[in-house]
Design an enzyme around this catalytic site. Sequence first.
Site, PDB file in Angstrom:
ATOM      1  N   HIS A   1       0.871  -1.180   0.000  1.00 35.89           N
ATOM      2  CA  HIS A   1       0.000   0.000   0.000  1.00 35.89           C
ATOM      3  C   HIS A   1       0.907   1.230   0.000  1.00 35.89           C
ATOM      4  O   HIS A   1       1.309   1.709   1.071  1.00 35.89           O
ATOM      5  CB  HIS A   1      -0.908   0.020   1.230  1.00 35.89           C
ATOM      6  CG  HIS A   1      -1.884  -1.106   1.302  1.00 35.89           C
ATOM      7  ND1 HIS A   1      -2.232  -1.741   2.476  1.00 35.89           N
ATOM      8  CD2 HIS A   1      -2.590  -1.724   0.333  1.00 35.89           C
ATOM      9  CE1 HIS A   1      -3.119  -2.690   2.222  1.00 35.89           C
ATOM     10  NE2 HIS A   1      -3.351  -2.703   0.936  1.00 35.89           N
TER      11      HIS A   1
ATOM     12  N   THR B   1       5.905   2.598   2.610  1.00 36.96           N
ATOM     13  CA  THR B   1       4.835   1.675   2.969  1.00 36.96           C
ATOM     14  C   THR B   1       5.223   0.925   4.235  1.00 36.96           C
ATOM     15  O   THR B   1       6.413   0.757   4.533  1.00 36.96           O
ATOM     16  CB  THR B   1       4.539   0.677   1.841  1.00 36.96           C
ATOM     17  OG1 THR B   1       3.369  -0.082   2.183  1.00 36.96           O
ATOM     18  CG2 THR B   1       5.708  -0.285   1.626  1.00 36.96           C
ATOM     19  N   VAL B   2       4.221   0.488   4.976  1.00 41.02           N
ATOM     20  CA  VAL B   2       4.452  -0.404   6.112  1.00 41.02           C
ATOM     21  C   VAL B   2       3.679  -1.712   5.930  1.00 41.02           C
ATOM     22  O   VAL B   2       3.734  -2.571   6.807  1.00 41.02           O
ATOM     23  CB  VAL B   2       4.051   0.260   7.447  1.00 41.02           C
ATOM     24  CG1 VAL B   2       4.967   1.432   7.754  1.00 41.02           C
ATOM     25  CG2 VAL B   2       2.594   0.711   7.431  1.00 41.02           C
ATOM     26  N   HIS B   3       2.966  -1.851   4.824  1.00 42.10           N
ATOM     27  CA  HIS B   3       2.186  -3.056   4.550  1.00 42.10           C
ATOM     28  C   HIS B   3       2.802  -3.799   3.368  1.00 42.10           C
ATOM     29  O   HIS B   3       2.809  -3.295   2.243  1.00 42.10           O
ATOM     30  CB  HIS B   3       0.727  -2.703   4.228  1.00 42.10           C
ATOM     31  CG  HIS B   3       0.016  -1.992   5.335  1.00 42.10           C
ATOM     32  ND1 HIS B   3      -1.125  -1.254   5.128  1.00 42.10           N
ATOM     33  CD2 HIS B   3       0.285  -1.909   6.658  1.00 42.10           C
ATOM     34  CE1 HIS B   3      -1.538  -0.749   6.277  1.00 42.10           C
ATOM     35  NE2 HIS B   3      -0.688  -1.130   7.223  1.00 42.10           N
ATOM     36  N   LEU B   4       3.301  -5.001   3.625  1.00 48.49           N
ATOM     37  CA  LEU B   4       3.977  -5.818   2.615  1.00 48.49           C
ATOM     38  C   LEU B   4       3.329  -7.192   2.599  1.00 48.49           C
ATOM     39  O   LEU B   4       3.136  -7.804   3.658  1.00 48.49           O
ATOM     40  CB  LEU B   4       5.464  -5.955   2.960  1.00 48.49           C
ATOM     41  CG  LEU B   4       6.244  -4.659   3.189  1.00 48.49           C
ATOM     42  CD1 LEU B   4       7.420  -4.906   4.115  1.00 48.49           C
ATOM     43  CD2 LEU B   4       6.735  -4.108   1.863  1.00 48.49           C
TER      44      LEU B   4
END
Length: 497
Positions: free
Chosen positions: A275, A428-431
Site C-alpha cells: 500500500h 509503505t508499512v504493509h507488505l
Amino acid sequence: MTVSPAAVPPATVPPAAVLRATAAMDADVLIIGSGAGGATTAAVLAEAGLDVLVVEEGEWVEQGALVPFSLEQMDRQYRAGGVTVALGLPSIAYTEGRCAGGGTEVNSGLYWRPPGDVLQRWREQFRIVDFDPDELLAIADEVERDISVCPAPGGYTEPSEVLRRGADALGWRNGEIPRWMAYPNDQPHGQRQSMTRTYLPRAMRAGARLAVGCRVDRLRCGAGRASSADTTLADGTPGTITFRHVFVCGGAIQSPALLQRSGIRGHIGRTLAVHPTVKLAARFPEALNVPDDVPVHQVKEFAPHLSFGGSASNPGLVALSLLDQWATFQQAVTQWQHISVYYAAITSEGLGRVRSFPRMKDPVVTYGLTLRDRALLRSGLARLALLMLEAGALEVYPSFKGAPSVRNRRDLATMQQAFSATRASVMTVHLCSTVPMGELEGRTGADSFGLVHGCSNIYVNDASLLPTAPGVNPQASVMAFAIRNARHFVASGGRRA
C-alpha cells in the site's frame, strides 16, 4: 465487530523463559519468525501437543523499555535500523520489524479484520479450497478477544480529531479504528497487546521454546523435503537446527528470500504487493503534536482505493517530513508542537519482486508503480491537503521535492501541477503477497493451506500468503490465515489435504 476494553492485560513472559539460540537445536516443528504469523502458529501447534521451536533473528525487548519511534527503537527492533527500500521510480521505503513479536511490537496496533468481499475474491481468483469467509471471520472474533481489540477510552487525541473534523466538514466517511490495546481501569494510555504479550506467552505456556538471536540462512532440502536449517547466531557462530516440519514466517520479504536461498523457486517472490503512501505535515494554530502515538481516526470515503490517516509525529519525524523541500520548509520545524504528519495510502495495481543472489545477505527488492498508481497518489495528496485545510490548518507542507506550501484552495492546483511520484517520498508499512496461496500453481507459491508447491514439509504462514494487498492493515488477515492453516495442519497430521 464487537469489541470491549480488557480490564487486565494478559501475563507477560519472564525474560528467563526466552532462550539464547545455540549451535545445535532440534524440534518436531521449527517456526522461523515470531511475528503475527509465527506467534499464532506456535500457539496453535504447541497447544496441540507438538514439540515447537520458534527462532527469531532479533532480540526480546520488553515492552515499554524503549521510547516509541526513537533511534534506539529503530536500532534494536527494526531491520536495518528502520531504513530499507524497494528500488524503482520512485523507490519505496519500507520497514520490517526484527525482534521477538516482529512488526506487532512496533506498528500502530490499528486493527482491520479481513474484508468479506476481498476474501471471496481471493477464494475465486486463486482457487483456494476449503476457504470459508465465515470461518475466517469467526477466527477473527477469537483473535479480537485474545489481543483485546477495542476503542480507546476517553476520546480522541487532537491529531485524530483533525481527521474527524476535516472529514465531517467535507462529508467524507470516517471513523475511529480500534486497536489491540488493554486499558486497565479505563486509563487513557493503553498497553499494546502485541505477540510478546499474547500469543508468544500462550505458546510458551503450552511448551513451545523461543530462541532469539538466530538467523536462518537456508533450509537443507532434497526431493522436495527439508531436514535441517543452517543458522548464524548473534555472535557469528554457525549452527544447525533439525526438524520434521518447518513453518517459514519471516514476513513478505524475508520468507521468499529464505526459500530462494534454499533453492526453492517456483512462484516465489514475484508478486510483492504493498500500500504505497505519500505524506504531508500540517501546521495548526494550537499545539496538538503527540510525539509518542499515532491518530486512531481514518478517512475511508474513497476506500478501498484510497484512504487517509495519521503518522507518528515526534520532532525528528516532523523534520523528516519537511526534508524534501527543506530550503523553504525548514523554518516550520521550530513550531513542531503545532504540526502533525498525515498520509494518503493507495491500493496499488503495481507489483514488486524479491530476489536473493549468491553471497548477498539481504535480498534485492524492486517495485513498479503503474500510471494509475501515480495518478492516484497525486489526487490522494491533493485531497489530503484539502482535508487539512478544512480541519483548520494554517499551512500544509507536502513531502515531495519542489513542493509549494499550501495555505488555501488556490494553492492546491499549484501543488497538483508540481507533484510527481518520482520526486515524492513514497513509503509503505504493509507488505504481502510474495508467496500467494491457492491451487493455481502458475499464480501461487503455496497451496490452500500454506504448503509450498513441490514440497512435502515446508509451509509459509505469514503475510506472504495473502494473494493481493487487502486494502486495509493486513495483520488481522495474517493472524486469521495463520490460525486456520495451523489448525488444518494439526487436523491432517501434517499431510496435504
